[in-house]
Design a protein around this motif. Structure first.
Motif: not given
Lengths: 201, 326
Positions: A114-131
């Motif tokens: 059930g969890i895998r079927a969810v599509r609320m959105g997609t995560a995007f990483v901002a590589e220039d500020i990620c630690y």
């Protein structure tokens, strides 16, 4: 004469609800639309057609991440449920999908399928500020992810790599991110479909 | 002679709890109960969080003797009485216009109309929720307005305020055509089609109350619907007694139309009725005239029963065109 009074009152009455859209003075650009819909939400247009804003999903949410939108998101989103991931992400308990009376949220089970079927959105990483991308090992988002190793994979120095095919967009990574502003963002499926977000993974 | 007799019965025969007073007390209690239910819906998730937190032994240790622990223990006993607390919470919720109590869905007719017009598809559970409100309207008339609507408790207190201060201030009394409320209904449906169902949260007074309570208690924020409630209150003060209920609220107009020939309504004993007295029509908050045996829009509030000097009004059952006493 009586009929004329009725018609005049009727016409005035029809105009009264039209005042409400006029209260919505915000220009389209400054509206807050960067939010997620609860899990199991249908496509944005179908969702808005079905959702009556009864608030049962927000009542039942044990995490209290579902809030009801006000005028800040425009009059078309008035009193509809939203999730602001940076404030609080969805724990995917699927309680809201069980109670929705109008079918705006399709029924889902709190199992892995059930969890895998969810599509609320997609995560995007901002590589220039990620630690982690700056050489400082972090990995907080990976530890918050409900599907670690599938939706979010780790590289060198625990650098997060999002797999868009598996990411459900629950927003727990965005909530957990220790960088200010957040280095990982969940963009809703609706916003991605509109093509207004230009980030890349 | 007849008038003399009825006058004496009204002063000596009527006890402290007449039907009219009982109806008034019942209506205030049931509307207050609905208001409390809405508050409970907004706070129950907080209880669930408390339960999760309380399950850690360290918190049990820390909270001994604290009011929070007493609150927790009583609410836990209450919810355990009803069943599994999580399931109880999931089977209750919603604003007044679409509410789920003990797993049973109640749908507002306006919500049903709005979904039908905009979505052109209604899930069966949502449609079945229409049965109870519609049959209530067909049998008893506009009883929703007097016994369930939490906003009408607010308007009721404003009407009492008007009555209390009637010698101090001048409160105007206007009347408009019933077409206004029909227009608001149609305009609301058109606005819902163009902009979204959320429009109703500012048009319907009870939905506005539900939204305000939910936001105030669950999130601690003020919502835009507070403004709509303030406007309705101001209209009630400046334009007439129960002006919103009579002339603006589309749900009241719709339910009044559905219940224009109610099975149970106020019944008048024509023989005992005083010829030149119009006190029942004067006091009625919803413009019903029992004197002329017109009961469209009657919400069984019981105001006319308490005021009638001849004691000739009662709640009766209509059977096959002929009214009989209950």
């Amino acid at each position: 004469m009586k009929r004329r009074n009725f018609v005049m009152a009727f016409v005035v009455g029809v105009m009264l609800p039209m005042i409400i859209p006029l209260l919505d003075k915000l220009p389209a650009r400054s509206r807050f639309r960067r939010f997620l819909r609860p899990p199991g939400a249908r496509a944005e247009k179908d969702f808005l057609d079905a959702c009556i804003g009864c608030g049962q999903c927000a009542n039942v949410c044990p995490n209290k991440c579902i809030t009801m939108a006000g005028f800040e998101s425009g009059v078309e989103n008035l009193a509809t449920p939203k999730i602001v991931a940076r404030a609080k992400g969805c724990i995917l308990c699927m309680a809201c999908t069980q109670v929705c009376p109008t079918g705006a949220l399709e029924k889902r089970e709190p199992t892995e399928a059930g969890i895998r079927a969810v599509r609320m959105g997609t995560a995007f990483v901002a590589e220039d500020i990620c630690y982690s991308f700056a050489g400082r090992t972090c990995g907080v988002c990976y530890r918050a992810c409900p599907l670690p190793g599938k939706a979010l994979r780790l590289g060198l120095f625990e650098q997060p790599h999002v797999d868009p095919d598996h990411c459900v967009g629950c927003g727990l990574c965005e909530q957990a991110c220790v960088h200010m502003p957040q280095a990982i963002r969940v963009i809703s499926t609706n916003e991605l479909a509109m093509g207004s977000y230009t980030g890349t993974n | 002679m007849t008038q003399e007799r009825t006058r004496s019965t009204s002063t000596t025969g009527a006890g402290l709890f007449t039907t009219g007073r009982l109806l008034l007390i019942l209506s205030v209690c049931s509307r207050g109960g609905v208001l409390l239910l809405l508050c409970a819906f907004a706070l129950w998730t907080e209880y669930l969080n408390l339960k999760v937190g309380y399950n850690s032994a360290r918190l049990v240790e820390l909270s001994s003797g604290k009011p929070m622990r007493i609150f927790y223990e009583y609410s836990d006993a209450f919810f355990t009485m009803l069943g599994d607390p999580v399931q109880v919470m999931q089977s209750n919720g919603g604003m007044t216009w679409s509410i789920r109590v003990m797993g049973i869905q109640f749908t507002d007719p306006v919500a049903g109309l709005s979904v039908l017009v905009k979505n052109r598809h209604m899930p069966s559970g949502f449609a079945l929720g229409l049965i109870v409100p519609l049959s209530l309207a067909l049998i008893f008339g506009r009883v929703f307005c007097n016994f369930i609507c939490p906003a009408s408790l607010f308007f009721f207190s404003i009407s009492r305020l008007r009555r209390l201060l009637r010698h101090v201030f001048y409160f105007p009394e206007y009347a408009v055509n019933r077409g206004l409320a029909w227009g608001v209904l149609v305009g609301g449906l058109v606005a819902a089609m163009i902009f979204g169902h959320g429009i109703w949260s500012l048009i319907l007074p009870y939905f506005a109350v539900g939204q305000t309570i939910f936001h105030g208690l669950a999130f601690g924020t003020l919502y835009a619907t507070v403004g709509s409630i303030a406007v309705f209150g101001l209209v009630d003060l400046c334009c007439g007694n129960h002006f919103t209920c009579r002339f603006i609220c589309p749900t009241g107009r719709l339910l009044g139309f559905l219940g224009r020939k109610p099975l149970v309504s106020v019944r008048r004993n024509a023989a005992a009725c005083l010829t030149r007295c119009t006190s029942c029509a004067d006091i009625c908050p919803l413009d019903v005239n029992p004197k002329l045996d017109q009961y469209r829009d009657c919400s069984l509030c019981g105001e006319c029963l308490t005021i009638c000097p001849g004691n000739c009004l009662s709640i009766g059952l209509k059977k096959g065109g002929q009214r009989v006493d209950v």
